[in-house]
Design a protein around this motif. Structure first.
Motif, PDB file in Angstrom:
ATOM      1  N   TYR A 152       0.807  -1.259  -0.038  1.00  0.00           N
ATOM      2  CA  TYR A 152      -0.054  -0.203  -0.088  1.00  0.00           C
ATOM      3  C   TYR A 152       0.882   1.375   0.031  1.00  0.00           C
ATOM      4  O   TYR A 152       0.419   2.288  -0.729  1.00  0.00           O
ATOM      5  N   MET A 153       1.763   1.370   0.627  1.00  0.00           N
ATOM      6  CA  MET A 153       2.810   2.235   0.516  1.00  0.00           C
ATOM      7  C   MET A 153       3.293   2.443  -0.857  1.00  0.00           C
ATOM      8  O   MET A 153       3.573   3.789  -1.229  1.00  0.00           O
ATOM      9  N   GLN A 154       3.955   1.441  -1.417  1.00  0.00           N
ATOM     10  CA  GLN A 154       4.217   1.753  -2.801  1.00  0.00           C
ATOM     11  C   GLN A 154       3.186   2.031  -3.834  1.00  0.00           C
ATOM     12  O   GLN A 154       3.508   2.983  -4.490  1.00  0.00           O
ATOM     13  N   ASN A 155       2.217   1.620  -3.617  1.00  0.00           N
ATOM     14  CA  ASN A 155       0.880   2.213  -4.342  1.00  0.00           C
ATOM     15  C   ASN A 155       0.787   3.680  -4.273  1.00  0.00           C
ATOM     16  O   ASN A 155       0.727   4.320  -5.207  1.00  0.00           O
ATOM     17  N   PHE A 156       0.665   4.035  -3.006  1.00  0.00           N
ATOM     18  CA  PHE A 156       0.430   5.408  -2.869  1.00  0.00           C
ATOM     19  C   PHE A 156       1.598   6.371  -3.107  1.00  0.00           C
ATOM     20  O   PHE A 156       1.535   7.419  -3.800  1.00  0.00           O
ATOM     21  N   THR A 157       2.658   5.995  -2.895  1.00  0.00           N
ATOM     22  CA  THR A 157       3.984   6.567  -3.305  1.00  0.00           C
ATOM     23  C   THR A 157       4.017   6.928  -4.978  1.00  0.00           C
ATOM     24  O   THR A 157       4.126   7.929  -5.288  1.00  0.00           O
ATOM     25  N   THR A 158       3.739   5.818  -5.450  1.00  0.00           N
ATOM     26  CA  THR A 158       3.605   5.863  -6.923  1.00  0.00           C
ATOM     27  C   THR A 158       2.619   6.680  -7.680  1.00  0.00           C
ATOM     28  O   THR A 158       2.901   7.473  -8.501  1.00  0.00           O
ATOM     29  N   PHE A 159       1.432   6.655  -6.869  1.00  0.00           N
ATOM     30  CA  PHE A 159       0.448   7.564  -7.082  1.00  0.00           C
ATOM     31  C   PHE A 159       0.756   8.898  -7.146  1.00  0.00           C
ATOM     32  O   PHE A 159       0.709   9.695  -8.046  1.00  0.00           O
ATOM     33  N   ILE A 160       1.424   9.511  -5.883  1.00  0.00           N
ATOM     34  CA  ILE A 160       1.713  10.864  -5.897  1.00  0.00           C
ATOM     35  C   ILE A 160       2.940  11.103  -6.897  1.00  0.00           C
ATOM     36  O   ILE A 160       2.758  12.396  -7.498  1.00  0.00           O
ATOM     37  N   VAL A 161       3.825  10.119  -7.157  1.00  0.00           N
ATOM     38  CA  VAL A 161       4.934  10.476  -8.230  1.00  0.00           C
ATOM     39  C   VAL A 161       4.557  10.906  -9.287  1.00  0.00           C
ATOM     40  O   VAL A 161       4.802  11.634 -10.213  1.00  0.00           O
ATOM     41  N   ASN A 162       3.250   9.947  -9.902  1.00  0.00           N
ATOM     42  CA  ASN A 162       2.926   9.999 -11.086  1.00  0.00           C
ATOM     43  C   ASN A 162       2.112  11.507 -11.019  1.00  0.00           C
ATOM     44  O   ASN A 162       2.095  12.221 -12.197  1.00  0.00           O
ATOM     45  N   LEU A 163       1.250  11.949 -10.247  1.00  0.00           N
ATOM     46  CA  LEU A 163       0.748  12.929 -10.174  1.00  0.00           C
ATOM     47  C   LEU A 163       1.457  14.168 -10.379  1.00  0.00           C
ATOM     48  O   LEU A 163       1.187  14.931 -11.134  1.00  0.00           O
ATOM     49  N   MET A 164       2.650  14.111  -9.653  1.00  0.00           N
ATOM     50  CA  MET A 164       3.469  15.282  -9.814  1.00  0.00           C
ATOM     51  C   MET A 164       4.529  15.309 -10.991  1.00  0.00           C
ATOM     52  O   MET A 164       4.303  16.549 -11.663  1.00  0.00           O
ATOM     53  N   LYS A 165       4.539  14.356 -11.599  1.00  0.00           N
ATOM     54  CA  LYS A 165       5.146  14.197 -13.260  1.00  0.00           C
ATOM     55  C   LYS A 165       4.005  14.657 -14.046  1.00  0.00           C
ATOM     56  O   LYS A 165       4.458  15.337 -14.825  1.00  0.00           O
ATOM     57  N   GLN A 166       2.772  14.292 -13.968  1.00  0.00           N
ATOM     58  CA  GLN A 166       1.750  14.441 -14.876  1.00  0.00           C
ATOM     59  C   GLN A 166       1.667  16.200 -14.995  1.00  0.00           C
ATOM     60  O   GLN A 166       1.442  16.729 -16.228  1.00  0.00           O
ATOM     61  N   GLU A 167       1.880  16.819 -13.682  1.00  0.00           N
ATOM     62  CA  GLU A 167       1.677  18.038 -13.865  1.00  0.00           C
ATOM     63  C   GLU A 167       3.052  18.878 -13.919  1.00  0.00           C
ATOM     64  O   GLU A 167       3.061  19.967 -13.704  1.00  0.00           O
TER      65      GLU A 167
END
Ligand SMILES: *[C@@H]1O[C@H](CO)[C@@H](O)[C@H](O)[C@H]1NC(C)=O
Ligand SMILES: *[C@@H]1O[C@H](CO)[C@@H](O)[C@H](O)[C@H]1NC(C)=O
Length: 194
Positions: A152-167
């Motif tokens: 779950y940590m990896q899932n959330f961390t990946t989500f945040i990194v992807n969000l920042m990258k996308q923006e």
């Protein structure tokens, strides 16, 4: 406010603001054993924490500006997992949790950002920032080399990194984020990083 000093260089470079244009743009962030190096220049940076969910978005530009006028170069914040992932895969980035908006305000102020993705918030925050639902996932042991926790940590961390990258908020993309941190306040001797 927390102050972190990156401190070892005889060559000190600062960011200056010229009229409405900012010169704190960072494209290439590296480091050696002496300092951070941003676009080839050694940096002495002073950071201050502004935890975005502790105030409302209308207050963010003023808080960031006050920090800047106080001599701060970098805003740092945790990312507050239990405010962002309300149940597995169900995300909240509204209002006080509008992380993208907060980082963009830091960028508009011509400052850098340090994103402490967590998952642990060592700063008087409920449950250390870990979602309570994770406590009920069978077999979970927090902050250890534990499969459900890491999943779950990896899932959330990946989500945040992807969000920042996308923006496009990371420095190599033209954004303000010069550093991102996983795992605050852990004793690394006893912890196997993912
Ligand atoms: C980034 O900076 C480092 C050190 O200043 C340099 O060695 C490297 O070539 C630079 N990378 C890019 C992509 O410009
Ligand atoms: C995280 O888990 C959710 C379901 O809980 C899934 O929809 C999503 O794709 C996962 N994200 C990543 C980055 O693995």
């Amino acid at each position: 406010m927390n102050f972190f000093f990156f401190f070892f260089s005889p060559f000190l470079f600062f960011c200056f603001l010229t009229s409405s244009f900012t010169s704190c743009f960072a494209g290439n962030v590296t480091y050696d054993r002496r300092s951070l190096i941003i676009d080839g220049q050694r940096k002495l940076l002073i950071s201050a924490a502004i935890h975005y969910p502790r105030s409302v978005p209308g207050m963010w530009p003023g808080l960031v500006q006050t920090a800047k006028e106080g001599g701060v170069d970098v805003i740092e914040s945790y990312v507050f997992w239990n405010g962002h992932e309300l149940s597995p895969g169900k995300y909240n980035f509204e209002g006080r949790y509008d992380l993208v908006k907060f980082v963009k305000i830091v960028q508009q102020a011509g400052m850098y950002m340090i994103l402490r993705i967590g998952p642990f918030v060592a700063a008087e925050w409920n449950f250390g920032g870990v979602p309570v639902w994770l406590h009920y996932v069978p077999g979970t042991v927090f902050r250890t080399d534990n499969e459900p926790f890491k999943h779950y940590m990896q899932n959330f961390t990946t989500f945040i990194v992807n969000l920042m990258k996308q923006e496009k908020l990371f420095a190599p993309q033209g954004g303000p984020i010069i550093l991102a941190q996983a795992s605050a306040s852990l004793n690394l001797d006893n912890f196997q990083l993912i």
